[in-house]
Design a protein around this motif. Structure first.
Motif, short mmCIF file in Angstrom:
data_model
loop_
_atom_site.label_atom_id
_atom_site.label_comp_id
_atom_site.label_asym_id
_atom_site.label_seq_id
_atom_site.Cartn_x
_atom_site.Cartn_y
_atom_site.Cartn_z
N ILE A 265 9.03 30.53 30.04
CA ILE A 265 7.89 30.62 31.46
C ILE A 265 8.89 30.93 32.59
O ILE A 265 9.80 30.14 32.71
CB ILE A 265 6.71 29.62 31.48
CG1 ILE A 265 5.83 29.57 30.27
CG2 ILE A 265 6.12 29.61 32.71
CD1 ILE A 265 4.93 30.57 30.26
N ASP A 266 8.42 31.84 33.54
CA ASP A 266 9.00 31.86 34.79
C ASP A 266 8.55 31.06 35.84
O ASP A 266 9.09 30.67 36.54
CB ASP A 266 9.20 33.34 35.14
CG ASP A 266 9.87 34.37 34.34
OD1 ASP A 266 10.86 33.88 33.61
OD2 ASP A 266 9.33 35.35 33.91
N VAL A 267 7.31 31.14 35.70
CA VAL A 267 6.55 30.40 37.01
C VAL A 267 5.50 29.49 36.16
O VAL A 267 4.51 29.81 35.49
CB VAL A 267 5.77 31.33 37.78
CG1 VAL A 267 5.07 30.68 38.88
CG2 VAL A 267 6.66 32.38 38.51
N VAL A 268 5.28 28.32 36.86
CA VAL A 268 4.55 27.03 36.42
C VAL A 268 3.53 27.17 37.38
O VAL A 268 3.68 26.85 38.60
CB VAL A 268 5.34 25.73 36.15
CG1 VAL A 268 4.47 24.74 35.81
CG2 VAL A 268 6.26 26.27 34.84
N MET A 269 2.24 26.97 36.95
CA MET A 269 0.85 26.98 38.04
C MET A 269 0.48 25.61 37.75
O MET A 269 0.06 24.92 36.74
CB MET A 269 -0.05 27.83 37.58
CG MET A 269 -1.05 27.88 38.42
SD MET A 269 -2.41 28.79 37.86
CE MET A 269 -1.67 30.63 38.06
N ALA B 93 15.35 16.72 37.29
CA ALA B 93 16.05 15.78 36.27
C ALA B 93 16.43 16.65 35.06
O ALA B 93 17.51 16.18 34.34
CB ALA B 93 14.97 14.55 35.88
N ALA B 94 15.51 17.37 34.44
CA ALA B 94 15.68 17.92 33.28
C ALA B 94 16.77 18.99 33.53
O ALA B 94 17.62 19.39 32.59
CB ALA B 94 14.68 19.04 32.84
N VAL B 95 17.05 19.61 34.63
CA VAL B 95 18.39 20.42 34.77
C VAL B 95 19.60 19.61 35.16
O VAL B 95 20.56 20.07 34.44
CB VAL B 95 18.05 21.31 36.40
CG1 VAL B 95 19.47 21.89 36.87
CG2 VAL B 95 17.04 22.48 36.15
N GLU B 96 19.38 18.50 35.79
CA GLU B 96 20.48 17.78 35.80
C GLU B 96 21.21 17.31 34.54
O GLU B 96 22.28 16.89 34.32
CB GLU B 96 20.25 16.47 36.62
CG GLU B 96 20.21 16.62 38.02
CD GLU B 96 20.03 14.99 39.01
OE1 GLU B 96 20.81 14.80 39.47
OE2 GLU B 96 19.06 14.77 38.80
N SER B 97 20.24 16.76 33.38
CA SER B 97 20.48 16.05 32.25
C SER B 97 20.79 17.23 31.46
O SER B 97 21.67 17.02 30.16
CB SER B 97 19.44 15.47 31.73
OG SER B 97 18.19 16.44 31.27
N GLY B 98 20.88 18.64 31.57
CA GLY B 98 20.95 19.65 30.52
C GLY B 98 19.64 19.94 29.71
O GLY B 98 19.99 20.77 28.88
N ARG B 99 18.58 19.39 29.95
CA ARG B 99 17.44 19.55 28.88
C ARG B 99 17.00 21.14 29.48
O ARG B 99 16.53 21.71 28.37
CB ARG B 99 16.57 18.63 29.11
CG ARG B 99 15.00 18.74 28.36
CD ARG B 99 13.99 17.86 28.51
NE ARG B 99 12.93 18.15 27.71
CZ ARG B 99 11.58 17.37 27.85
NH1 ARG B 99 11.64 16.52 29.09
NH2 ARG B 99 10.74 18.04 27.14
N ALA C 43 5.51 20.96 32.71
CA ALA C 43 6.28 21.78 33.42
C ALA C 43 7.53 22.23 32.85
O ALA C 43 8.23 23.18 32.59
CB ALA C 43 6.31 21.35 34.94
N ILE C 44 8.02 20.91 32.30
CA ILE C 44 9.50 20.94 31.66
C ILE C 44 9.66 21.94 30.41
O ILE C 44 10.27 22.85 30.13
CB ILE C 44 10.05 19.76 31.28
CG1 ILE C 44 10.40 18.96 32.74
CG2 ILE C 44 11.46 20.00 30.54
CD1 ILE C 44 10.53 17.52 32.39
#
Length: 558
Positions: free
Chosen positions: A297-301, A318-324, A289-290
């Motif tokens: 990708i816009d939408v993950v299924m 977590a990925a948004v928080e860390s900046g990934r 997903a990350i």
């Protein structure tokens, strides 16, 4: 570090489409909508009982979203390609229409448009607004275990014409299409449900074949509303074995930058083994997903598992928080999702306005189904193709002569087509009914025309059964016999046993069963129906016993 505000979480929720189990709203899906701000839902066969039930289910889901403070209604998607992949089609729900290769066999893009528009009217009437169709894959490898007759054929230009007609038909009735499986799943004999296919083509080679239909769909005045990215490795394009669904080269560089596409991009389900199972080359659903979101990708299924739903969203947090993950990229993708919602759904008044009473809905539904049933019958008749042996049809039987119908014991086809909910298989994976419901329906159809003996043949059969002195004709059914060679081995014995008895062969799925078998040309008539569906078999019976035949053709080179 970025702070996870409620606004950020609401944005992240818009970038997922999840499935759930049952005919009623489950606590799992309610939690995902309310607590995780899920923006899209995929319905599957397990969610469909009848049209009235689906309509009520979707209305409940939309009500939950509105009460949870969602800015816009939910996208409600479904795998409705028609043909073998028809999650909404059943006697009590949507009309069963021909799928891609059968539609191409009609030779009419107008029929393809009409069928797709009619399908979308049914979907829209119950509240479904996103169809994962058309299949734009060019079936250039006849051994393909997951595409096959789901493709319009092996000619890129023809696939482009028919896929575009389907996309236009869906759009005309207010349902967002999704062209799949970009950049092309046709030239492989590996099923991405089970492992990661590798397509060893250069970018130039892809442009000559795989990308032709997608260029028609994503460019021009009215580009297709969404595109689904498949799980296949294209090292000649990307330089490594990264699945297309996780590759920025595929989405950001090829689809967005080079092809200029600015619509919604969605993954195929990340629970397919090509992504979900590390031993098959995957990275796991949550990590997938990350990586897919990072690739553009816009939408993950994620279709099936609640733990993976929660895990995928939390991993994204977590990925948004860390900046990934770059949150501003998600916001840009969110704008594309919002535009598609505005175009194909509208606002809350459109999905939760005045509800007509059940009696009015059922009357309107009955009327729509009646017209669509007639269109389906016409389309299946036009698609039925006498490949060879026209001079041997219709069958001319003397009174009291029996017809022996040979149908193959059912084998698993692929996970896109096989029943995933245990109706066909028991808990141990054993087949409940080796004849298969579609072939029982065929036997009923033949029985209406002549005294019939139904023989289910299997890989273990050595002796030919059923050929006796009172037999006037044989109908022998094949289903992907080019892969299940035991079928043609048994056929050879049947033809030898028949001597002067007429033999009609039915290709009940792919038309490739007898490739290279010119020796059977003079002994048999060969008819392709492209789908093991009751509706397709009704058309076949009309061809065999009445001589009725439309303009059917085989949309592949044999």
């Amino acid at each position: 570090m970025m702070t996870l505000t409620d606004e950020v979480k609401r944005e992240i929720g818009q970038h997922f489409v999840f499935g759930f189990h049952g005919h009623e709203v489950s606590e799992d899906i309610k939690t995902l909508i309310q607590d995780y701000h899920l923006g899209s839902i995929i319905l599957m066969k397990r969610n469909v009982h009848d049209a009235k039930q689906v309509r009520g289910l979707i209305r409940q889901l939309q009500t939950i979203a509105k009460e949870a403070g969602h800015e816009r209604p939910l996208l409600i998607g479904i795998d409705q390609e028609n043909g073998l992949v028809s999650a909404f089609s059943s006697p009590t729900a949507g009309t069963q229409f021909p799928g891609a290769m059968a539609l191409a066999a009609t030779g009419s893009v107008d029929i393809a448009f009409d069928v797709s528009a009619a399908t979308a009217k049914e979907l829209k009437m119950v509240g479904i607004n996103w169809a994962y169709s058309p299949v734009a894959d060019v079936n250039s490898d006849s051994r393909n275990p997951v595409i096959g007759v789901r493709s319009f054929g092996d000619n890129p230009a023809d696939v482009a014409r028919y896929a575009s007609a389907v996309a236009r038909g869906l759009t005309s009735s207010g349902v967002a299409p999704s062209a799949k499986h970009f950049p092309g799943h046709g030239d492989t004999h590996i099923d991405s449900h089970l492992a990661l296919p590798r397509i060893m083509k250069s970018k130039d080679e892809l442009k000559r074949t795989e990308l032709v239909p997608f260029e028609h769909l994503v460019q021009g005045i009215n580009p297709v509303a969404s595109v689904m990215i498949g799980h296949m490795a294209l090292p000649g394009l990307t330089g490594d074995d990264t699945p297309a669904s996780l590759s920025p080269v595929v989405t950001k560089e090829l689809l967005r930058k080079e092809m200029g596409y600015d619509g919604v991009v969605v993954t195929d389900c990340l629970e397919m083994d090509a992504i979900a199972v590390p031993l098959q080359g995957g990275c796991g659903v949550e990590e997938g997903a990350i990586r897919s979101l990072a690739s553009g990708i816009d939408v993950v299924m994620v279709c099936h598992t609640f733990a993976r739903h929660i895990g995928s969203i939390k991993a994204t947090y977590a990925a948004v928080e860390s900046g990934r993950l770059n949150f501003s990229d998600l916001v840009e993708g969110g704008k594309r999702i919002a535009r598609m919602k505005e175009t194909f759904i509208g606002g809350w008044s459109e999905v939760l306005g005045e509800e007509s009473d059940d009696a009015a809905f059922e009357e309107a539904w009955k009327s729509l189904k009646a017209g669509n049933t007639e269109l389906s019958r016409k389309a299946y008749q036009m698609s039925s193709t006498v490949v060879r042996g026209k001079d041997k049809l219709p069958l001319k039987l003397v009174e009291e002569a029996k017809v022996v119908l040979f149908t193959p014991a059912i084998e698993s086809l692929n996970k896109a087509v096989d029943d995933a909910d245990g109706v066909l298989m028991d808990a141990a994976g054993r087949l409940r009914n080796t004849a298969g419901p579609s072939y029982l329906a065929l036997a009923d159809q033949v029985q209406k025309r002549a005294k019939t003996r139904h023989v289910v043949y299997s890989p273990n059969d050595i002796e030919v059964k059923g050929i006796t002195a009172d037999v006037g004709a044989v109908i022998f059914v094949l289903r992907n016999a080019d892969r299940s060679v035991w079928q043609t081995q048994y056929l050879d014995k049947v033809v030898e046993a028949c001597k002067a008895i007429p033999v009609v062969l039915l290709a009940s799925c792919g038309p490739y069963d007898l490739a290279g078998r010119a020796d059977l040309r003079d002994r048999t008539a060969y008819v392709a129906s492209f789908e093991f569906r009751r509706e397709a078999f009704e058309a076949f019976v009309a061809v065999v016993f009445d001589g009725l035949e439309g303009p059917g053709r085989v949309p592949v080179g044999l």
